[in-house]
Design a protein around this motif. Sequence first.
Motif, PDB file in Angstrom:
ATOM      1  N   GLU A 171     -23.932 -13.859  20.290  1.00 15.11           N
ATOM      2  CA  GLU A 171     -22.936 -14.260  19.270  1.00 15.11           C
ATOM      3  C   GLU A 171     -22.437 -13.011  18.491  1.00 15.11           C
ATOM      4  OE1 GLU A 171     -22.693 -17.198  19.663  1.00 15.11           O
ATOM      5  OE2 GLU A 171     -24.457 -18.477  19.569  1.00 15.11           O
ATOM      6  N   HIS A 172     -21.253 -13.723  17.947  1.00 14.38           N
ATOM      7  CA  HIS A 172     -20.545 -12.523  16.999  1.00 14.38           C
ATOM      8  C   HIS A 172     -21.591 -12.481  15.865  1.00 14.38           C
ATOM      9  CE1 HIS A 172     -16.691 -12.739  19.071  1.00 14.38           C
ATOM     10  NE2 HIS A 172     -16.879 -14.240  19.201  1.00 14.38           N
ATOM     11  N   SER A 173     -20.896 -11.170  14.974  1.00 10.79           N
ATOM     12  CA  SER A 173     -21.807 -10.710  13.978  1.00 10.79           C
ATOM     13  C   SER A 173     -21.028 -11.326  12.561  1.00 10.79           C
ATOM     14  CB  SER A 173     -21.994  -9.289  13.799  1.00 10.79           C
ATOM     15  OG  SER A 173     -20.693  -8.659  13.799  1.00 10.79           O
TER      16      SER A 173
ATOM     17  N   SER B 298      -7.865 -13.919  30.194  1.00 11.36           N
ATOM     18  CA  SER B 298      -6.791 -13.286  29.351  1.00 11.36           C
ATOM     19  C   SER B 298      -7.285 -11.943  28.756  1.00 11.36           C
ATOM     20  CB  SER B 298      -6.465 -14.038  28.219  1.00 11.36           C
ATOM     21  OG  SER B 298      -7.376 -14.502  27.316  1.00 11.36           O
ATOM     22  N   ARG B 299      -8.754 -11.466  28.903  1.00 18.10           N
ATOM     23  CA  ARG B 299      -8.848 -10.004  28.738  1.00 18.10           C
ATOM     24  C   ARG B 299      -8.930  -9.396  29.847  1.00 18.10           C
ATOM     25  NH1 ARG B 299     -10.598  -9.039  23.430  1.00 18.10           N
ATOM     26  NH2 ARG B 299     -11.358 -10.777  22.320  1.00 18.10           N
ATOM     27  N   LEU B 300      -9.917  -9.393  30.823  1.00 12.75           N
ATOM     28  CA  LEU B 300     -10.166  -8.714  32.026  1.00 12.75           C
ATOM     29  C   LEU B 300     -10.139  -7.238  31.638  1.00 12.75           C
ATOM     30  CD1 LEU B 300      -8.471 -10.902  34.616  1.00 12.75           C
ATOM     31  CD2 LEU B 300     -10.900 -10.370  34.271  1.00 12.75           C
TER      32      LEU B 300
ATOM     33  N   SER C 125     -19.199 -12.611  31.304  1.00 18.37           N
ATOM     34  CA  SER C 125     -18.179 -13.727  31.177  1.00 18.37           C
ATOM     35  C   SER C 125     -17.367 -13.885  29.953  1.00 18.37           C
ATOM     36  CB  SER C 125     -18.649 -15.111  31.795  1.00 18.37           C
ATOM     37  OG  SER C 125     -19.608 -15.558  30.742  1.00 18.37           O
ATOM     38  N   ASP C 126     -18.160 -13.540  28.793  1.00 18.78           N
ATOM     39  CA  ASP C 126     -17.561 -13.973  27.612  1.00 18.78           C
ATOM     40  C   ASP C 126     -17.420 -15.544  27.481  1.00 18.78           C
ATOM     41  OD1 ASP C 126     -16.853 -13.562  24.797  1.00 18.78           O
ATOM     42  OD2 ASP C 126     -15.326 -12.055  25.436  1.00 18.78           O
ATOM     43  N   ALA C 127     -18.474 -16.268  27.813  1.00 16.41           N
ATOM     44  CA  ALA C 127     -18.144 -17.375  28.268  1.00 16.41           C
ATOM     45  C   ALA C 127     -18.487 -18.466  26.846  1.00 16.41           C
ATOM     46  CB  ALA C 127     -19.428 -18.278  29.142  1.00 16.41           C
TER      47      ALA C 127
ATOM     48  N   LEU D  43     -24.228 -11.079  30.714  1.00 15.06           N
ATOM     49  CA  LEU D  43     -24.498 -10.157  29.827  1.00 15.06           C
ATOM     50  C   LEU D  43     -23.697 -10.611  28.511  1.00 15.06           C
ATOM     51  CD1 LEU D  43     -25.600  -6.969  31.719  1.00 15.06           C
ATOM     52  CD2 LEU D  43     -27.031  -8.835  30.684  1.00 15.06           C
ATOM     53  N   HIS D  44     -22.670 -11.362  28.502  1.00 13.40           N
ATOM     54  CA  HIS D  44     -21.848 -11.644  27.521  1.00 13.40           C
ATOM     55  C   HIS D  44     -21.660 -13.137  27.364  1.00 13.40           C
ATOM     56  CE1 HIS D  44     -18.268 -10.038  24.835  1.00 13.40           C
ATOM     57  NE2 HIS D  44     -18.839 -11.341  24.233  1.00 13.40           N
ATOM     58  N   THR D  45     -22.240 -14.008  26.540  1.00 12.78           N
ATOM     59  CA  THR D  45     -22.165 -15.299  26.305  1.00 12.78           C
ATOM     60  C   THR D  45     -22.106 -15.940  24.951  1.00 12.78           C
ATOM     61  OG1 THR D  45     -24.447 -16.015  26.481  1.00 12.78           O
ATOM     62  CG2 THR D  45     -23.105 -15.818  28.518  1.00 12.78           C
TER      63      THR D  45
ATOM     64  N   ALA E 119     -21.366  -4.012  21.641  1.00 13.06           N
ATOM     65  CA  ALA E 119     -20.524  -3.654  20.541  1.00 13.06           C
ATOM     66  C   ALA E 119     -19.169  -3.767  20.684  1.00 13.06           C
ATOM     67  CB  ALA E 119     -21.116  -2.382  19.770  1.00 13.06           C
ATOM     68  N   SER E 120     -18.377  -4.294  19.861  1.00  8.92           N
ATOM     69  CA  SER E 120     -16.934  -4.397  19.945  1.00  8.92           C
ATOM     70  C   SER E 120     -15.930  -4.272  18.913  1.00  8.92           C
ATOM     71  CB  SER E 120     -16.527  -5.647  20.838  1.00  8.92           C
ATOM     72  OG  SER E 120     -16.958  -6.862  20.088  1.00  8.92           O
ATOM     73  N   VAL E 121     -14.820  -4.044  19.143  1.00  4.75           N
ATOM     74  CA  VAL E 121     -13.990  -3.958  18.171  1.00  4.75           C
ATOM     75  C   VAL E 121     -13.123  -5.334  18.149  1.00  4.75           C
ATOM     76  CG1 VAL E 121     -11.758  -2.847  17.132  1.00  4.75           C
ATOM     77  CG2 VAL E 121     -13.521  -1.445  18.149  1.00  4.75           C
ATOM     78  N   HIS E 122     -12.994  -5.930  17.039  1.00  5.57           N
ATOM     79  CA  HIS E 122     -12.081  -7.202  16.731  1.00  5.57           C
ATOM     80  C   HIS E 122     -11.217  -6.979  15.519  1.00  5.57           C
ATOM     81  CE1 HIS E 122     -15.739  -9.275  18.584  1.00  5.57           C
ATOM     82  NE2 HIS E 122     -14.732  -9.418  19.408  1.00  5.57           N
ATOM     83  N   TYR E 123     -11.365  -6.168  14.407  1.00  2.00           N
ATOM     84  CA  TYR E 123     -10.505  -6.063  13.554  1.00  2.00           C
ATOM     85  C   TYR E 123     -10.244  -4.655  13.291  1.00  2.00           C
ATOM     86  CZ  TYR E 123     -12.138 -10.561  12.683  1.00  2.00           C
ATOM     87  OH  TYR E 123     -12.729 -11.988  12.750  1.00  2.00           O
TER      88      TYR E 123
ATOM     89  N   ILE F  82     -26.722  -9.772  20.861  1.00  2.00           N
ATOM     90  CA  ILE F  82     -25.577  -9.902  19.751  1.00  2.00           C
ATOM     91  C   ILE F  82     -24.298  -8.899  20.084  1.00  2.00           C
ATOM     92  CG2 ILE F  82     -26.443  -7.678  18.621  1.00  2.00           C
ATOM     93  CD1 ILE F  82     -25.179 -10.844  16.551  1.00  2.00           C
ATOM     94  N   GLU F  83     -23.205  -9.720  19.678  1.00  2.34           N
ATOM     95  CA  GLU F  83     -21.858  -8.891  19.900  1.00  2.34           C
ATOM     96  C   GLU F  83     -21.678  -8.334  18.501  1.00  2.34           C
ATOM     97  OE1 GLU F  83     -18.669 -11.005  21.572  1.00  2.34           O
ATOM     98  OE2 GLU F  83     -17.081  -9.257  21.468  1.00  2.34           O
ATOM     99  N   VAL F  84     -22.156  -7.269  18.308  1.00  2.00           N
ATOM    100  CA  VAL F  84     -21.905  -6.594  16.837  1.00  2.00           C
ATOM    101  C   VAL F  84     -20.349  -5.887  16.863  1.00  2.00           C
ATOM    102  CG1 VAL F  84     -23.166  -4.799  17.521  1.00  2.00           C
ATOM    103  CG2 VAL F  84     -22.965  -5.633  15.093  1.00  2.00           C
TER     104      VAL F  84
ATOM    105  N   ALA G 204     -18.100  -3.600  24.537  1.00  3.82           N
ATOM    106  CA  ALA G 204     -17.501  -4.738  25.032  1.00  3.82           C
ATOM    107  C   ALA G 204     -15.955  -4.624  25.135  1.00  3.82           C
ATOM    108  CB  ALA G 204     -18.074  -6.218  24.548  1.00  3.82           C
ATOM    109  N   HIS G 205     -15.356  -5.492  26.000  1.00  2.00           N
ATOM    110  CA  HIS G 205     -13.690  -5.276  26.190  1.00  2.00           C
ATOM    111  C   HIS G 205     -13.387  -4.030  25.431  1.00  2.00           C
ATOM    112  CE1 HIS G 205     -13.792  -7.488  21.953  1.00  2.00           C
ATOM    113  NE2 HIS G 205     -14.586  -8.245  22.570  1.00  2.00           N
ATOM    114  N   PRO G 206     -13.372  -2.736  25.952  1.00  2.00           N
ATOM    115  CA  PRO G 206     -13.280  -1.858  25.282  1.00  2.00           C
ATOM    116  C   PRO G 206     -11.847  -1.365  24.860  1.00  2.00           C
ATOM    117  CG  PRO G 206     -14.732  -1.317  27.356  1.00  2.00           C
ATOM    118  CD  PRO G 206     -14.086  -2.764  27.289  1.00  2.00           C
TER     119      PRO G 206
HETATM  120 ZN    ZN Z   1     -15.393 -10.131  21.665  1.00  2.00          ZN
END
Ligand code: ZN
Length: 574
Positions: A375-377, A507-509, A530-532, A343-345, A439-443, A414-416, A469-471
């Motif tokens: 994909e990333h937004s 490196s996330r897990l 997998s965030d492949a 569910l994450h590629t 949905a995830s936080v990157h910034y 989408i990974e928004v 994602a990766h909470p």
């Molecule tokens: Zn991410």
Amino acid sequence: MPVHNSDIKKILKDMADLLDIKGANEFRVRAYRNAARTLGQLSKNVEEMVREGEDLTRLEGIGEDLAGKIEEIVNTGTLEQLEELKRELNPEMVRMLEVASLGPRRVKKLYDALGINNLKDLKEAAQKKKIREIEGFGKKTEEKILTELQEMGEEKRTLLKEAEEVAEAFYSYLQKSEGIGQIEVAGSYRRRKETVGDLDILVSLAGKDNNRVMEHFVGYEDITEIISKGETKSSVRLKSGIQVDLRAVEKESFGAALLYFTGSKAHNIEVRKLALERGYKISEYGVFEGETQVAGETEEGVYQKLDMPWIPPQLRENQGEIKAARENSLPSLITWKDIQGDLHTHSTRTDGRNTIKEMVEAARKQGYSYMAVTEHSKRVRMVNGLDEKGLLEQIEEIKELNSTLEGFRVLAGIEVDILYDGSLDLEGEVLEKCDLVVASVHYNRNMSREAMTNRILKAVENPHVNIIAHPTGREINKRRGYPVDLEKVMTEAKGAGVFMELNGYPSRLDLKDTHCRMAKDLGVKISLGSDAHSTGGLTNMKYGIDQARRGWLEREDVLNTLSWKELKKILKKK
Ligand SMILES: [Zn+2]
Ligand SMILES: [Zn+2]
């Protein structure tokens, strides 16, 4: 391999440091330091200069001797004299330089005053408050050294995936040795912790020739240092920096030794207590009643003697597994076979290396029946994250692709990004068209716990979001997660029909084992992704599974053990 200016600079600086520790002539030390500085400031590429035969002595602080050394570095990638120095000095002593508040002078002082030549002794001396007594150190420095050592200790551990590459190669090498029966890599590696310190390999002897086994062990080609070599135990360090300990035991002790060296310590203490209560003595050699061994050849046998079924290594953390085992209520842990889809590629559309088609092919080979492309937004500008138009195009593309596939479904996802104020990076009317929104936080990670919790809660409440994602945003050995009240987030998620991700990227897990268990207790399903970023990355799922097992997760706790038909219903409910 190209040699960069920074590589040469590093070698020259290391030379200066080691010469300094050794107590070499001050001018010689300074010459290396100056040369390193010159290279650091140089705009020209030194490798090219050497190839084109330019005269290096025209550079500031570079004489004939140093010019020759730089040429050697460019041609060989290393400097023989530095390698020699490293061999001469204790390599552990060289590692002391990695402690931020220690320079070569201080390392030398520590050695001269207290004979300290490795990190372990350094830590012990600091704990015993001996360092503050050395001239020029003091209490503050001592405390700083301790903190720095702690941080290094955390960092020094190797990612499970990297350790696995090393362990598997070593394992197959050992298999070729006559005289070895069973082989197991024990320790935190076997418990599948996200990072591993030393590798503990345990072998049972098939014959009586220990020496031959140990000879074979220390003959492995990747070894840079033989730390010790004995009859039953030897230790070596590999090129990768990982230390490997080999223990050889008799066949009848293998199970007891395996249990003992797999740990965790806390688990073993409980096991020992149970043994004592029953009047047994237990050690790495076996379970004994008086002088008679009553179990120990297999792990199962040892547990059985204590009225328990075998406990999977991932659970051996003294977190209730022994009680559960004795009550016969151990979880039946999830396996990779239970997973129906990823569910994450990512694909080439953003920062992936393979096309969606190639990813689908690999996912089918994995035995999956669906895969979400997420994909990333647009906020993730560096990788050309999708804007609304791009996402719509991709949804169409996936629709077309699906019409050509049989027995497999590509989910348009989408990974928004969750923006600073908790709103999403893309318009709701476009998100609505996705099969799945992650949905995830990157910034903007520097926020208070409260603000970050509210930010993520807002995403949880957003009607379009299915998965966070990766909470916690942590990256192992790189950065801690941002502070966030996960219990609150998960409680809300449960009510809102949102799922939490366990991201399998090595490196996330993220979520951690304890967080997975929290989710299970709260009744929130976990999504394994997998965030492949390539076809090979799909196997990250394996590490996600290990982490899920460490979090006591079973098939029904995981979202993507559902078929697409069932999953679709659940996602729609939202
Ligand atoms: Zn991410
Ligand atoms: Zn991702």
